[in-house]
Write an enzyme that holds these catalytic residues in place. Structure first.
Site, mmCIF file in Angstrom:
data_model
loop_
_atom_site.group_PDB
_atom_site.id
_atom_site.type_symbol
_atom_site.label_atom_id
_atom_site.label_comp_id
_atom_site.label_asym_id
_atom_site.label_seq_id
_atom_site.Cartn_x
_atom_site.Cartn_y
_atom_site.Cartn_z
ATOM 1 N N GLY A 155 0.816 -1.419 0.018
ATOM 2 C CA GLY A 155 0.081 -0.077 0.052
ATOM 3 C C GLY A 155 0.952 1.316 0.100
ATOM 4 N N ILE A 157 2.458 2.970 2.463
ATOM 5 C CA ILE A 157 3.688 2.788 3.095
ATOM 6 C C ILE A 157 4.611 2.113 2.432
ATOM 7 C CG2 ILE A 157 4.602 2.558 5.421
ATOM 8 C CD1 ILE A 157 1.786 3.227 6.689
ATOM 9 N N SER A 176 1.499 -8.698 -2.528
ATOM 10 C CA SER A 176 0.390 -7.913 -1.847
ATOM 11 C C SER A 176 -0.813 -8.593 -2.440
ATOM 12 C CB SER A 176 0.532 -6.648 -2.869
ATOM 13 O OG SER A 176 0.044 -5.405 -2.055
ATOM 14 N N ARG A 177 -2.120 -8.054 -2.108
ATOM 15 C CA ARG A 177 -3.317 -8.837 -2.412
ATOM 16 C C ARG A 177 -3.651 -8.541 -3.973
ATOM 17 N NH1 ARG A 177 -6.942 -6.532 2.658
ATOM 18 N NH2 ARG A 177 -5.741 -5.139 1.780
ATOM 19 N N ALA A 237 4.698 -2.418 10.987
ATOM 20 C CA ALA A 237 3.388 -2.444 10.832
ATOM 21 C C ALA A 237 2.387 -2.682 12.042
ATOM 22 C CB ALA A 237 2.849 -3.638 9.918
ATOM 23 N N ARG A 238 2.439 -3.953 12.525
ATOM 24 C CA ARG A 238 1.774 -4.241 13.594
ATOM 25 C C ARG A 238 2.533 -5.512 14.410
ATOM 26 N NH1 ARG A 238 0.050 0.039 13.893
ATOM 27 N NH2 ARG A 238 -2.257 0.682 14.258
ATOM 28 N N GLU A 267 2.270 -5.298 22.881
ATOM 29 C CA GLU A 267 3.056 -3.805 23.227
ATOM 30 C C GLU A 267 2.117 -3.417 24.544
ATOM 31 O OE1 GLU A 267 3.408 -2.086 19.054
ATOM 32 O OE2 GLU A 267 3.006 -0.330 20.277
ATOM 33 N N HIS A 285 7.465 1.989 18.976
ATOM 34 C CA HIS A 285 6.328 2.447 18.131
ATOM 35 C C HIS A 285 6.440 3.980 17.686
ATOM 36 C CE1 HIS A 285 1.768 1.029 16.897
ATOM 37 N NE2 HIS A 285 2.290 2.125 16.122
ATOM 38 N N GLY A 287 6.554 5.007 14.405
ATOM 39 C CA GLY A 287 6.425 5.335 12.941
ATOM 40 C C GLY A 287 5.975 6.600 12.505
HETATM 41 C C1 DGY Z 1 -0.924 4.148 12.811
HETATM 42 O O1 DGY Z 1 -1.450 4.966 12.527
HETATM 43 O O2 DGY Z 1 -1.735 2.618 12.639
HETATM 44 C C2 DGY Z 1 0.607 4.008 13.410
HETATM 45 O O3 DGY Z 1 0.834 2.662 13.799
HETATM 46 C C3 DGY Z 1 0.790 5.013 14.583
HETATM 47 O O4 DGY Z 1 1.763 5.224 14.776
#
Ligand code: DGY
Length: 319
Positions: A155, A157, A176-177, A237-238, A267, A285, A287
């Protein structure tokens, strides 16, 4: 005038914008709002502006009541929101895409550089007061030029990270999808592959997919074993996309060379096995953590809220 509950501290400009039209109840403490307090405060709210640290589930939506019209997350990721539960109740859920794309891609590149050039190790060494001097083989890392970056989730990012990596002379492949815009693929020289190929071919794997049931532990022991032993894994990402216990073991055993993590499975806790290792860069975290980006995120969440309360289509709906 509607009642808007903001679940955590956000830049003043966004609060002022909401307050110009509505009654705003904004949590002001630097401590997170506790669950009980949150459930109490949302009662009777027409809008909830939520941070990613707050779980927006059926219990909360019911506690808010049937007048709730919008949940505006101040984040692009929305795994903290039960979106089907919002949809069932006719509540609009929104997020903040695009405004944090560059900031997050910058951190992905930062982690790539830190991991491959051992910058964290070097910093820790100097701060520890240990003696050191320049040496031909001292803290050698790996170059990026000519290496392959595998992007999982292409996507905005993912593409922004690819663009930066290309400037460093890297080759880009992605999983990617769907195919990305052919013009962008050509500009980046990016080729779409499946995850198995991406893992075996890449020198660096960078995760940019959303988190959900389909991506829970997408990278586990089997996937780490498929990667080159010289490869690095980057996650902005996560956290739960990676099985952290498996990653700690792969890093310890030298199954992969290193990792850079901005997000964590539980987290803010970090797997103790990772804390012991030199070959992983750990940042908390960050980002989207720039003044400009956080302000833009909060303003977009305010715009989403105001649009829904004004019976208009919000700029970035999820459902
Ligand atoms: C988001 O926007 O999902 C980011 O992880 C926040 O830093």
């Amino acid at each position: 005038m509607s009642r808007v509950v903001v679940t955590g501290r956000v830049p003043d400009a966004a609060i002022d914008k909401l307050r110009a039209e509505h009654e705003v109840d904004a949590w002001q403490s630097p401590e997170s709002i506790g669950r009980e307090e949150l459930l109490r405060r949302v009662a009777g709210a027409d809008a909830v502006v939520s941070l990613l640290t707050e779980r927006i589930d059926s219990e909360l939506l019911d506690a808010a009541g049937p007048q709730l019209k919008v949940v505006a997350n101040v984040a692009v990721g929305y795994d903290n929101i039960d979106v089907p539960a919002c949809t069932e109740r006719g509540i609009v859920a929104t997020n903040t895409p695009d405004v944090l794309t560059d900031a997050t891609a910058d951190i992905a590149l930062g982690l790539i550089l830190m991991a491959t050039r051992r910058l964290g190790e070097g910093e820790r060494l100097i701060r520890s007061g240990q003696p050191w001097k320049w040496g031909m083989f001292f803290l050698l890392g790996n170059s990026l030029h000519g290496k392959t970056l595998g992007i999982v989730g292409m996507g905005g990012i993912g593409q922004a990270t690819a663009r930066r990596a290309k400037a460093f002379g890297m080759e880009i492949i992605y999983q990617s999808r769907s195919e990305i815009d052919p013009g962008i693929a050509a500009e980046l020289g990016a080729r779409r592959v499946d995850l198995d190929e991406l893992l075996t071919v890449s020198d660096i794997v960078s995760l940019h997919c959303p988190y959900g049931p389909a991506t829970h532990h997408l990278i586990g022991a089997e996937q780490l074993a498929a990667m080159k032993d010289s490869a690095y894994l980057i996650n902005t990402a996560r956290g739960p996309i990676i099985d952290e216990a498996a990653l700690a073991s792969a890093l310890r055993e030298g199954q992969i060379s290193g990792a850079g993590l901005d997000v964590f499975e539980n987290e803010p806790r970090v797997h103790p096995g990772l804390l012991e290792l030199e070959n992983v860069v750990l940042v908390p975290h960050l980002g989207s953590a720039t003044v400009e980006t956080r302000t833009a995120m909060a303003m977009l969440a305010a715009d989403n809220t105001l649009a829904v309360l004004g019976d208009e289509r919000p700029p970035s709906p999820i459902n």
